[in-house]
Design an enzyme around this catalytic site. Structure first.
Site: not given
Length: 361
Positions: A101, A197
């Site tokens: 990410c 997440c």
């Protein structure tokens, strides 16, 4: 300096944005909408991509008196992080989605857009330090070893570091929370996010099963004897001990561990712990946080986000990073990152492609 502050809705990014304002920069806050369906992502203490987080980020921006926007990067996040995560497990590797990410979203998609809009830097709440050295901007560990995030930032290039801003690297986490309370930020006591997440319930094996379906195979020992059947090879990782559900104990009565995963035949091989020790690591796609070394480097290697570092010697050979460990490491899985340090400075990183057992080396 015009600064784009990435605000996740947590305490760290809120205080980082506040410090950027205090430093006299022209700050704009942005929340990254990374979920195709935000309500499906974690809520409360366990998330960082929920609707609640977006509202927390907006409230923090209001307290700071800065402009605030939401950028929809859900499709890019799904392609570059979620899909990559699934594909890596399907290939028998163990990826780090937070590292991916940072590489693909926060310091590629976001930074590229920020520079195109005329911003000079992207500010985040990462716990790492930037130091101006003789060869340019250097990435160093945070002063808070328990929160240090330099490992997951080891994929950043010199050009990306030149436009990064980490205001929290020199401050312990406890002091950051106290500062947030003093500033009247409602997120001062908000728990940190944990785990992945986009895995809504924290069940990574269940998430992968929904994405990949059942892929039955066999668990074998080193001589090929079948010990058990399994539903999916992607549910295992190198170094795993628990949950193997073997049909019979080892002859010596000692625990067995996952030694390798062969995704085509869906074969999981298990064996004794000493077969997990690794002396040499081969890494693909090396990335350097500054000038690339021109020869072998004496350094320390870290192979887990909060793992210990090991003395090592590293060099590049035909675009492959080779890391020779002075002390054998255990349970090194392909797909993980190896990050190299000299002192507190990050030199660079690579994705682990293969390992050589200590005995063979």
């Amino acid at each position: 300096m015009r600064v784009l502050a990435a605000m996740s809705g947590g305490v760290d990014s809120a205080v980082a944005a506040a410090r950027a304002v205090d430093a006299g920069h022209e700050v704009t806050g942005v929340h990254l909408a990374l979920s195709r369906n935000p309500s499906s992502y974690r809520t409360g203490a366990r998330g960082c991509c929920t609707l609640e987080d977006a509202r927390d980020a907006r409230r923090a921006a209001d307290v700071l008196g800065i402009p605030f926007y939401v950028w929809d990067l859900a499709e890019r996040f799904h392609a570059d992080v979620v899909t990559d995560f699934v594909q890596e497990y399907a290939a028998g590797r163990t990826p780090n989605p937070c590292l991916r990410c940072n590489e693909k979203i926060k310091f590629a998609a976001v930074l590229d857009r920020a520079l195109a809009l005329g911003f000079d830097a992207v500010c985040t709440g990462h716990y790492a330090q930037l130091v101006d050295g003789p060869d340019g901007r250097e990435l160093h560990r945070s002063v808070d070893p328990g929160k240090d995030q330099s490992y997951v930032l080891g994929v950043l290039t010199a050009e990306q570091l030149a436009h990064a801003y980490f205001p929290l690297g020199g401050t312990p986490k406890s002091a950051v929370r106290a500062e947030a309370a003093e500033r009247g930020l409602a997120v001062a006591d908000k728990p940190d996010s944990h785990d992945i997440c986009f895995v809504a319930d924290g069940d990574t094996a269940g998430f992968l099963a929904r994405e990949l379906g059942e892929q039955p195979g066999q668990v074998v020992d080193e001589d090929g004897s079948v010990l058990a059947e399994h539903d999916a090879a992607y549910a295992f990782t190198v170094g795993q001990r628990r949950g193997l559900r073997l049909g019979r104990p080892a002859a010596d009565g000692k625990p067995r561990y996952v030694l390798s995963i062969e995704p085509v035949s869906r074969t999981v091989t298990v064996g004794p712990r000493d077969r997990l020790t690794v002396a040499h690591i081969q890494g693909s796609q090396p990335r350097w946080c500054g000038p690339a070394p021109t020869g072998p480097v004496e350094c320390r290697a870290q192979i887990r986000a909060h793992g210990e570092t090991l003395p090592a010697r590293a060099w590049v050979e035909h675009d492959v990073l080779r890391v020779e460990l002075a002390e054998p490491a255990t349970g090194v899985a392909p797909g993980q990152a190896v990050v190299l340090y000299t002192g507190t400075r990050v030199i660079g990183s690579a994705t682990i492609a293969a390992t050589v057992p200590a005995a063979a080396h």
